[in-house]
Design a protein around this motif. Structure first.
Motif, PDB file in Angstrom:
ATOM      1  N   ALA A  56       1.000  -1.185  -0.009  1.00 25.69           N
ATOM      2  CA  ALA A  56      -0.014   0.000  -0.049  1.00 25.69           C
ATOM      3  C   ALA A  56       0.720   1.356   0.124  1.00 25.69           C
ATOM      4  CB  ALA A  56      -0.872   0.072   1.126  1.00 25.69           C
ATOM      5  N   ASP A  57       0.242   2.329  -0.412  1.00 26.35           N
ATOM      6  CA  ASP A  57       1.155   3.528  -0.828  1.00 26.35           C
ATOM      7  C   ASP A  57       1.381   4.342   0.603  1.00 26.35           C
ATOM      8  OD1 ASP A  57      -0.859   5.064  -0.900  1.00 26.35           O
ATOM      9  OD2 ASP A  57      -0.187   6.067  -2.538  1.00 26.35           O
ATOM     10  N   GLU A  58       0.732   3.832   1.625  1.00 24.75           N
ATOM     11  CA  GLU A  58       0.560   4.702   2.943  1.00 24.75           C
ATOM     12  C   GLU A  58       1.646   3.894   4.085  1.00 24.75           C
ATOM     13  OE1 GLU A  58      -3.376   5.438   4.546  1.00 24.75           O
ATOM     14  OE2 GLU A  58      -2.279   6.091   6.391  1.00 24.75           O
ATOM     15  N   VAL A  59       2.471   4.615   4.839  1.00 29.79           N
ATOM     16  CA  VAL A  59       3.371   4.179   5.849  1.00 29.79           C
ATOM     17  C   VAL A  59       2.327   3.467   6.706  1.00 29.79           C
ATOM     18  CG1 VAL A  59       5.289   4.807   7.461  1.00 29.79           C
ATOM     19  CG2 VAL A  59       5.161   5.724   5.176  1.00 29.79           C
ATOM     20  N   PRO A  60       2.610   2.367   7.432  1.00 26.12           N
ATOM     21  CA  PRO A  60       1.632   1.765   8.421  1.00 26.12           C
ATOM     22  C   PRO A  60       1.582   2.435   9.665  1.00 26.12           C
ATOM     23  CG  PRO A  60       3.088   0.031   7.501  1.00 26.12           C
ATOM     24  CD  PRO A  60       3.541   1.359   6.910  1.00 26.12           C
ATOM     25  N   ARG A  61       0.419   2.771   9.998  1.00 27.66           N
ATOM     26  CA  ARG A  61       0.078   3.533  11.584  1.00 27.66           C
ATOM     27  C   ARG A  61       0.669   2.700  12.337  1.00 27.66           C
ATOM     28  NH1 ARG A  61      -5.504   6.423   9.715  1.00 27.66           N
ATOM     29  NH2 ARG A  61      -4.694   6.967   7.602  1.00 27.66           N
ATOM     30  N   ALA A  62       0.915   3.287  13.788  1.00 28.84           N
ATOM     31  CA  ALA A  62       0.940   2.612  15.020  1.00 28.84           C
ATOM     32  C   ALA A  62      -0.330   1.752  15.272  1.00 28.84           C
ATOM     33  CB  ALA A  62       1.246   3.623  16.142  1.00 28.84           C
ATOM     34  N   GLN A  63       0.048   0.571  15.941  1.00 26.96           N
ATOM     35  CA  GLN A  63      -1.080  -0.134  16.104  1.00 26.96           C
ATOM     36  C   GLN A  63      -2.205   0.217  17.064  1.00 26.96           C
ATOM     37  OE1 GLN A  63       0.347  -4.240  17.091  1.00 26.96           O
ATOM     38  NE2 GLN A  63      -1.452  -5.092  17.063  1.00 26.96           N
ATOM     39  N   PHE A  64      -1.928   1.113  17.906  1.00 31.35           N
ATOM     40  CA  PHE A  64      -2.894   1.572  18.938  1.00 31.35           C
ATOM     41  C   PHE A  64      -3.221   3.154  18.753  1.00 31.35           C
ATOM     42  CE2 PHE A  64      -0.979  -2.333  20.762  1.00 31.35           C
ATOM     43  CZ  PHE A  64      -1.954  -3.258  20.794  1.00 31.35           C
ATOM     44  N   SER A  65      -2.578   3.899  17.806  1.00 30.78           N
ATOM     45  CA  SER A  65      -2.906   5.020  17.715  1.00 30.78           C
ATOM     46  C   SER A  65      -3.075   5.474  16.391  1.00 30.78           C
ATOM     47  CB  SER A  65      -2.206   5.824  18.463  1.00 30.78           C
ATOM     48  OG  SER A  65      -0.787   5.972  18.040  1.00 30.78           O
ATOM     49  N   ASP A  66      -3.773   6.456  15.910  1.00 30.11           N
ATOM     50  CA  ASP A  66      -3.991   6.848  14.583  1.00 30.11           C
ATOM     51  C   ASP A  66      -2.897   7.725  13.902  1.00 30.11           C
ATOM     52  OD1 ASP A  66      -5.484   6.907  12.337  1.00 30.11           O
ATOM     53  OD2 ASP A  66      -6.708   8.439  12.867  1.00 30.11           O
ATOM     54  N   ARG A  67      -1.797   7.251  13.771  1.00 30.81           N
ATOM     55  CA  ARG A  67      -0.664   8.061  13.184  1.00 30.81           C
ATOM     56  C   ARG A  67       0.462   6.947  13.289  1.00 30.81           C
ATOM     57  NH1 ARG A  67       3.056   9.351  17.844  1.00 30.81           N
ATOM     58  NH2 ARG A  67       2.082   7.434  18.934  1.00 30.81           N
ATOM     59  N   VAL A  68       1.561   7.714  12.195  1.00 27.64           N
ATOM     60  CA  VAL A  68       2.631   6.930  11.921  1.00 27.64           C
ATOM     61  C   VAL A  68       3.691   7.603  13.091  1.00 27.64           C
ATOM     62  CG1 VAL A  68       4.698   6.281  10.423  1.00 27.64           C
ATOM     63  CG2 VAL A  68       2.082   6.588   9.480  1.00 27.64           C
ATOM     64  N   PRO A  69       4.218   6.871  14.081  1.00 25.04           N
ATOM     65  CA  PRO A  69       5.262   7.197  15.026  1.00 25.04           C
ATOM     66  C   PRO A  69       6.460   8.042  14.133  1.00 25.04           C
ATOM     67  CG  PRO A  69       4.674   5.171  15.513  1.00 25.04           C
ATOM     68  CD  PRO A  69       3.974   5.289  14.424  1.00 25.04           C
ATOM     69  N   ILE A  70       6.777   9.241  14.412  1.00 28.45           N
ATOM     70  CA  ILE A  70       8.009   9.871  13.654  1.00 28.45           C
ATOM     71  C   ILE A  70       9.042   8.908  13.768  1.00 28.45           C
ATOM     72  CG2 ILE A  70       9.474  11.936  13.500  1.00 28.45           C
ATOM     73  CD1 ILE A  70       6.812  13.606  14.047  1.00 28.45           C
ATOM     74  N   ARG A  71       9.336   8.154  14.786  1.00 25.35           N
ATOM     75  CA  ARG A  71      10.381   7.326  14.894  1.00 25.35           C
ATOM     76  C   ARG A  71      10.622   6.234  13.693  1.00 25.35           C
ATOM     77  NH1 ARG A  71      12.083   4.484  20.053  1.00 25.35           N
ATOM     78  NH2 ARG A  71      14.170   5.400  19.863  1.00 25.35           N
ATOM     79  N   SER A  72       9.236   5.934  13.231  1.00 27.27           N
ATOM     80  CA  SER A  72       9.334   4.873  12.267  1.00 27.27           C
ATOM     81  C   SER A  72       9.717   5.282  10.950  1.00 27.27           C
ATOM     82  CB  SER A  72       8.102   3.802  12.224  1.00 27.27           C
ATOM     83  OG  SER A  72       6.924   4.801  12.158  1.00 27.27           O
ATOM     84  N   ILE A  73       9.735   6.372  10.827  1.00 28.48           N
ATOM     85  CA  ILE A  73      10.342   7.311   9.451  1.00 28.48           C
ATOM     86  C   ILE A  73      11.615   7.589   9.568  1.00 28.48           C
ATOM     87  CG2 ILE A  73      10.005   9.283   8.116  1.00 28.48           C
ATOM     88  CD1 ILE A  73       7.047   9.243   8.995  1.00 28.48           C
ATOM     89  N   VAL A  74      12.117   8.389  10.720  1.00 27.48           N
ATOM     90  CA  VAL A  74      13.162   9.098  10.790  1.00 27.48           C
ATOM     91  C   VAL A  74      14.407   8.184  11.376  1.00 27.48           C
ATOM     92  CG1 VAL A  74      12.361  11.460  10.758  1.00 27.48           C
ATOM     93  CG2 VAL A  74      12.894  10.218  12.933  1.00 27.48           C
ATOM     94  N   SER A  75      14.098   6.901  12.128  1.00 25.43           N
ATOM     95  CA  SER A  75      15.055   6.366  12.553  1.00 25.43           C
ATOM     96  C   SER A  75      15.497   5.064  11.888  1.00 25.43           C
ATOM     97  CB  SER A  75      14.738   5.874  14.145  1.00 25.43           C
ATOM     98  OG  SER A  75      14.553   6.839  14.869  1.00 25.43           O
ATOM     99  N   ARG A  76      14.757   4.926  10.564  1.00 23.84           N
ATOM    100  CA  ARG A  76      15.266   3.801   9.856  1.00 23.84           C
ATOM    101  C   ARG A  76      16.796   4.106   9.541  1.00 23.84           C
ATOM    102  NH1 ARG A  76      11.446   1.834   5.687  1.00 23.84           N
ATOM    103  NH2 ARG A  76      12.986   2.489   4.122  1.00 23.84           N
ATOM    104  N   PRO A  77      17.417   2.882   9.341  1.00 19.26           N
ATOM    105  CA  PRO A  77      18.767   3.213   8.820  1.00 19.26           C
ATOM    106  C   PRO A  77      18.956   3.982   7.820  1.00 19.26           C
ATOM    107  CG  PRO A  77      18.079   0.749   8.967  1.00 19.26           C
ATOM    108  CD  PRO A  77      16.886   1.581   9.140  1.00 19.26           C
TER     109      PRO A  77
END
Ligand SMILES: NC(=O)C[C@H](N)C(=O)O
Length: 570
Positions: free
Chosen positions: A13-34
């Motif tokens: 899907a072209d959307e970054v998966p959201r957190a399991q229990f809140s309605d947004r993507v944690p910024i860490r899961s974008i910026v803390s990737r290698p």
């Protein structure tokens, strides 16, 4: 946590998966990737957070927002077009914003941020009036922030400390769990003073009860003696009526009705009598406060240590630990003391001083290594802003064997230093409690390594320590680490190979020697009377460990809601 979030797998899907229990993507899961997020360019993401800094640009055509959601130290830059909302409302520091957008490559690929989010829709704004918001974006001192403990978690430093604190707590449970220890919840309200130092906060409802009564009496005064007499008279009259009716052989219904009236009169009399006994103020007996009337029908306190209670579980389950808040009513205004602090207290059965030292050393090393492996970004922030050496210190402590010296050897080393011209403010001689300048000399100057000092003079330690064969020292230890003295590890240890009666007689004499009442410790003596076991443990002041890790100077900044003399906000 970092890795889990950073590794959120992407589906097609072209959307970054959201957190399991809140309605947004944690910024860490974008910026803390290698790859810093660059592999996500072109994907849609919903993010939410609080604006660190915001500014309008290009003649108010759009705004740049540096958004942080606490999932990592790093922010994500959001670009919001003026057509999407009132930019003036979005830019103030502290504003909460939720947006849907698309990730784009950052225009400066050499910079720290690899991606930014181009907003497509603003879903929520929690506005801030910049004229009133107490934490503007200028650099604020930690001291200033202590006046806003409810908002200070939005700052870079306090949020980094919160993540480090969490990591250390998680590491603590991991370490002891891996060693097969059970986590035991010891009571916060207690009736024994573990350290015997009389620095306990009392838990009582006597004051609030007295205040309640006082208020009630002001509205509803106590019955006078005349009121009681009058009520007695009514009882007598009603009693007479019953007798008269009975002797006149009145009908059953009439007698019953008069008996009911008599009962009612008796009830109101006894209520009045009860009430007339109420005494305003704190209940007293023999000139002392009468705790029989208190909530627990005895004096109770907030715990200073869970050790004694956790020992009872060690005496059945082997390896256990408690980790919870502890309280000291010590009027200390130093940067190292809190009235409420957290302590990690393992207790090990079938273990002696050597095992205890090994456990403490392995645990501290584990914590240091954990931070290096799991919290490097926050540690780098600490190194940058507060203490250049903090990361090297963690590396050194996690990899260097701790030096072990007896108290007597430590005093000899200090005396030698004095002979060679070293000046200490506190006199060095056998029998003193080492001052922090002495401890720092040992660990920072003499050995430049963590040092465990053991076998302390019995006079300066608590009653539960095992007295060594020299009768002068007890099996106690402190672990000292360079830069900060982090924790006091005490070893409590029943006398080895001595019969149980002798142990309890011995403990009884020690408790008495320290001027403590015996009754609250009877249950503790039972642990020795029945199935006694060699055991040992220690207490690590959790906040001291955080100070050591972060290099921060004041203990009030490493606990979310500090309590110290004169302050207990929230
Ligand atoms: N569990 C411990 O040994 C800690 C010790 N009771 C203290 O308060 O320092």
């Amino acid at each position: 946590m970092r890795d889990q979030l950073a590794a959120v797998s992407l589906n097609d899907a072209d959307e970054v998966p959201r957190a399991q229990f809140s309605d947004r993507v944690p910024i860490r899961s974008i910026v803390s990737r290698p790859d810093g997020g660059s592999g996500l360019v072109g994907r849609k993401a919903r993010v939410g957070g609080w604006v660190k800094t915001g500014r309008k640009a290009d003649k108010d055509a759009f705004a740049f927002l540096e958004l942080n959601d606490g999932s990592s130290a790093a922010n994500l830059q959001i670009i919001v077009d003026a057509s999407l909302g009132d930019l003036g409302q979005l830019v103030p520091t502290g504003t909460c914003v939720v947006v849907d957008g698309e990730l784009k490559a950052h225009p400066n690929p050499k910079g720290k941020q690899k991606v930014e989010l181009r907003a497509q829709k603003v879903l929520h704004v929690g506005p801030v009036d910049p004229a009133k918001y107490p934490l503007p974006k200028t650099r604020l001192t930690l001291e200033f922030l202590r006046d806003f403990v409810h908002l200070r978690s939005r700052t870079n430093t306090i949020s980094a400390v919160a993540r480090i604190r969490h990591a250390l707590a998680y590491a603590t449970h991991t370490f002891f769990h891996n060693q097969g220890f059970l986590y035991v919840h010891t009571p916060i309200i207690t009736t024994s003073d573990c350290e015997g130092a009389g620095e306990m906060f009392q838990v009582t409802t006597l004051l609030s009860e007295a205040e309640k009564l006082e208020k009630e009496l002001a509205q509803n005064p106590l019955p006078t003696q005349a009121d009681v007499e009058a009520a007695r008279l009514v009882v007598k009259e009603k009693g007479d009526i019953v007798s008269q009716l009975k002797s006149a052989k009145a009908s059953k219904a009439e007698v019953n009705a008069s008996v009911d009236e008599l009962k009612q009169a008796k009830e109101s009399l006894s209520k009045l009598e009860e009430r007339s006994k109420l005494k305003p103020g704190i209940p007293q007996k023999d000139g002392k406060v009468d705790y029989n009337n208190d909530f627990f029908a005895r004096q109770a306190f907030l715990t200073v240590s869970g050790q004694l209670q956790v020992e009872s579980y060690a005496s059945a389950l082997g390896g256990v630990y408690t980790f919870g808040p502890t309280f000291r009513a010590e009027n200390s205004h130093t940067s190292r003391h809190l009235a409420e602090f957290w302590m990690v207290e393992p207790e090990i059965a079938f273990a002696e001083l050597k095992d205890d030292m090994n456990c403490a050393e392995a645990y501290v090393k584990f914590l240091c290594k954990w931070l290096l492996d799991n919290c490097l970004e926050d540690m780098e922030f600490m190194a940058d802003k507060f203490d250049k050496g903090c990361i090297d210190r963690l590396k050194m402590v996690s990899s260097t064997p701790f030096v072990r010296v007896t108290y007597t050897e430590a005093v000899e080393i200090l005396e030698e230093a004095v002979k060679n011209g070293k000046k200490f403010e506190n006199e060095v001689k056998w029998g003193i409690d080492l001052a922090s300048e002495h401890e720092r000399y040992l660990t920072e100057v003499k050995f430049q390594k963590p040092v465990i000092v053991y076998n302390y003079p019995k006079e300066i330690k608590a009653f539960y320590m095992r007295v060594n064969d020299d009768s002068k020292t007890v099996a106690a230890m402190d672990v000292l680490v360079p830069k900060v003295w982090i924790c006091r590890f005490d070893l409590e240890h029943c006398l080895q190979y001595v019969d149980a009666d002798e142990i309890s007689r011995y403990l009884v004499s020690l408790i008495k020697e320290m001027g403590l009442p015996l009754e609250p410790y009877e249950w503790y003596l039972d642990l020795r009377r029945y199935g006694t076991v060699k055991h040992s443990g220690f207490g690590l002041g959790f906040e001291r460990m955080i100070l050591f890790a972060t290099g921060l100077e004041n203990i009030r900044d490493v606990i979310p809601f500090p309590r110290y003399p004169g302050r207990a906000d929230l």
